[in-house]
Enzyme design. Structure first.
Site, short mmCIF file in Angstrom:
data_model
loop_
_atom_site.label_atom_id
_atom_site.label_comp_id
_atom_site.label_asym_id
_atom_site.label_seq_id
_atom_site.Cartn_x
_atom_site.Cartn_y
_atom_site.Cartn_z
N MET A 152 80.19 33.52 26.75
CA MET A 152 80.55 32.78 25.55
C MET A 152 81.68 33.46 24.78
O MET A 152 81.54 33.81 23.61
CB MET A 152 79.32 32.58 24.67
CG MET A 152 78.15 31.91 25.40
SD MET A 152 78.60 30.43 26.33
CE MET A 152 78.23 29.18 25.12
N HIS A 170 80.47 24.28 32.39
CA HIS A 170 80.29 23.82 31.01
C HIS A 170 79.32 22.63 31.03
O HIS A 170 79.44 21.75 31.90
CB HIS A 170 81.64 23.41 30.41
CG HIS A 170 81.53 23.01 28.97
ND1 HIS A 170 81.31 23.93 27.96
CD2 HIS A 170 81.56 21.79 28.38
CE1 HIS A 170 81.23 23.29 26.80
NE2 HIS A 170 81.38 21.99 27.03
N ARG A 217 90.18 41.37 20.81
CA ARG A 217 90.01 40.56 22.03
C ARG A 217 90.79 41.11 23.23
O ARG A 217 90.26 41.24 24.33
CB ARG A 217 90.43 39.12 21.74
CG ARG A 217 90.18 38.16 22.90
CD ARG A 217 90.51 36.73 22.52
NE ARG A 217 89.80 36.32 21.33
CZ ARG A 217 88.52 35.96 21.29
NH1 ARG A 217 87.81 35.95 22.40
NH2 ARG A 217 87.96 35.61 20.16
N ASP A 232 91.86 27.80 32.40
CA ASP A 232 93.21 28.08 31.91
C ASP A 232 93.12 28.54 30.46
O ASP A 232 92.04 28.90 30.00
CB ASP A 232 94.15 26.88 32.13
CG ASP A 232 93.77 25.66 31.30
OD1 ASP A 232 93.00 25.82 30.33
OD2 ASP A 232 94.26 24.56 31.62
C1 GAR Z 1 74.95 26.93 30.51
O1 GAR Z 1 74.42 25.69 30.09
C2 GAR Z 1 76.46 26.84 30.64
O2 GAR Z 1 76.90 25.60 31.11
C3 GAR Z 1 76.88 27.08 29.21
O3 GAR Z 1 76.04 28.10 28.75
C4 GAR Z 1 74.79 27.99 29.42
C5 GAR Z 1 74.45 29.34 30.01
O4 GAR Z 1 73.17 29.31 30.57
N1 GAR Z 1 78.28 27.45 29.13
C6 GAR Z 1 79.09 27.03 28.17
O5 GAR Z 1 78.72 26.34 27.24
C7 GAR Z 1 80.54 27.46 28.31
N2 GAR Z 1 81.36 26.82 27.36
P1 GAR Z 1 72.71 30.47 31.54
O6 GAR Z 1 72.98 31.79 30.79
O7 GAR Z 1 71.24 30.22 31.74
O8 GAR Z 1 73.51 30.35 32.82
#
Ligand code: GAR
Length: 206
Positions: free
Chosen positions: A95, A114, A70, A146
């Site tokens: 992610m 999120h 990481r 954070d």
């Molecule tokens: C979105 O719904 C975003 O809020 C979520 O992933 C999706 C990405 O969609 N993010 C998370 O869950 C972060 N923890 P996208 O690739 O179409 O923007």
């Protein structure tokens, strides 16, 4: 007097990239001003969002995370963002949990979206978590990042109803529509500088 230089956004994504597209479209349409996307980075080689970014002529870089420690992966990402002299790091469906080293490299300069009303339902499948819990409202949150997952000072939230006929796809689509206006709005507000953080609270000034 000459216009101030546009602030430089670096976007990180792992998948579809619809939030990235919404931000790029808002800039192109002139509804989000004073900034430009200078690079789109991904940890996934075939992320559809990266293909879109390439088709639209954005500078893209892929740093595959699989099998890389990481700290090392994050150091590569941070070096790319520094090389592009970004002012704000925009996590748009990125992610990955970020290491403290990465977060400390961009203090109060990393934003995330999120698909829940945080602090409810951090982590994966937030929309399904809301359905399974039986909440009557769901939504999305844009926040500073954070060291905790899906945590940090909340900039704004948008709320949608949960309807009786909803499944995960239907609720996700209703939330996503709100995400696409929430993120440009939050970026615009942060760039305006018209806020101060008071503990966990993001307070509007001016
Ligand atoms: C979105 O719904 C975003 O809020 C979520 O992933 C999706 C990405 O969609 N993010 C998370 O869950 C972060 N923890 P996208 O690739 O179409 O923007």
């Amino acid at each position: 007097m000459s216009e101030p230089k546009p602030k430089r956004l670096g976007v990180l994504l792992s998948g579809r990239g619809s939030n990235f597209i919404a931000i790029a479209d808002a800039i192109a349409a002139g509804s989000l001003t004073g900034c430009e996307i200078v690079c789109v980075l991904s940890n996934i080689a075939d992320a559809p969002g990266i293909t879109t970014a390439q088709q639209r002529g954005f500078a893209t870089e892929i740093h595959v995370s699989k099998g890389v420690p990481r700290e090392e992966h994050d150091a590569r990402m941070a070096a790319s963002l520094k090389a592009h002299a970004v002012d704000l790091v925009i996590l748009a469906g990125y992610m990955r949990v970020l290491s403290p080293g990465f977060i400390n490299a961009f203090p109060d300069r990393i934003l995330n979206i999120h698909p829940s009303l945080l602090p409810a339902f951090p982590g994966l499948h937030a929309q399904l978590q809301a359905l399974n819990y039986g909440t009557k409202f769901a939504g999305c949150t844009v926040h500073f990042v954070d060291e905790a997952v899906d945590h940090g000072v909340i900039i704004l939230q948008k709320v949608v109803p949960v309807l009786d006929g909803d499944d995960e796809a239907a609720l996700s689509a209703r939330i996503l529509e709100q995400e696409h206006t929430a993120y440009p709005e939050a970026i615009a507000h942060v760039l305006s500088g018209e806020y101060r953080a008071h503990g966990q609270r993001y307070l509007h000034i001016g």
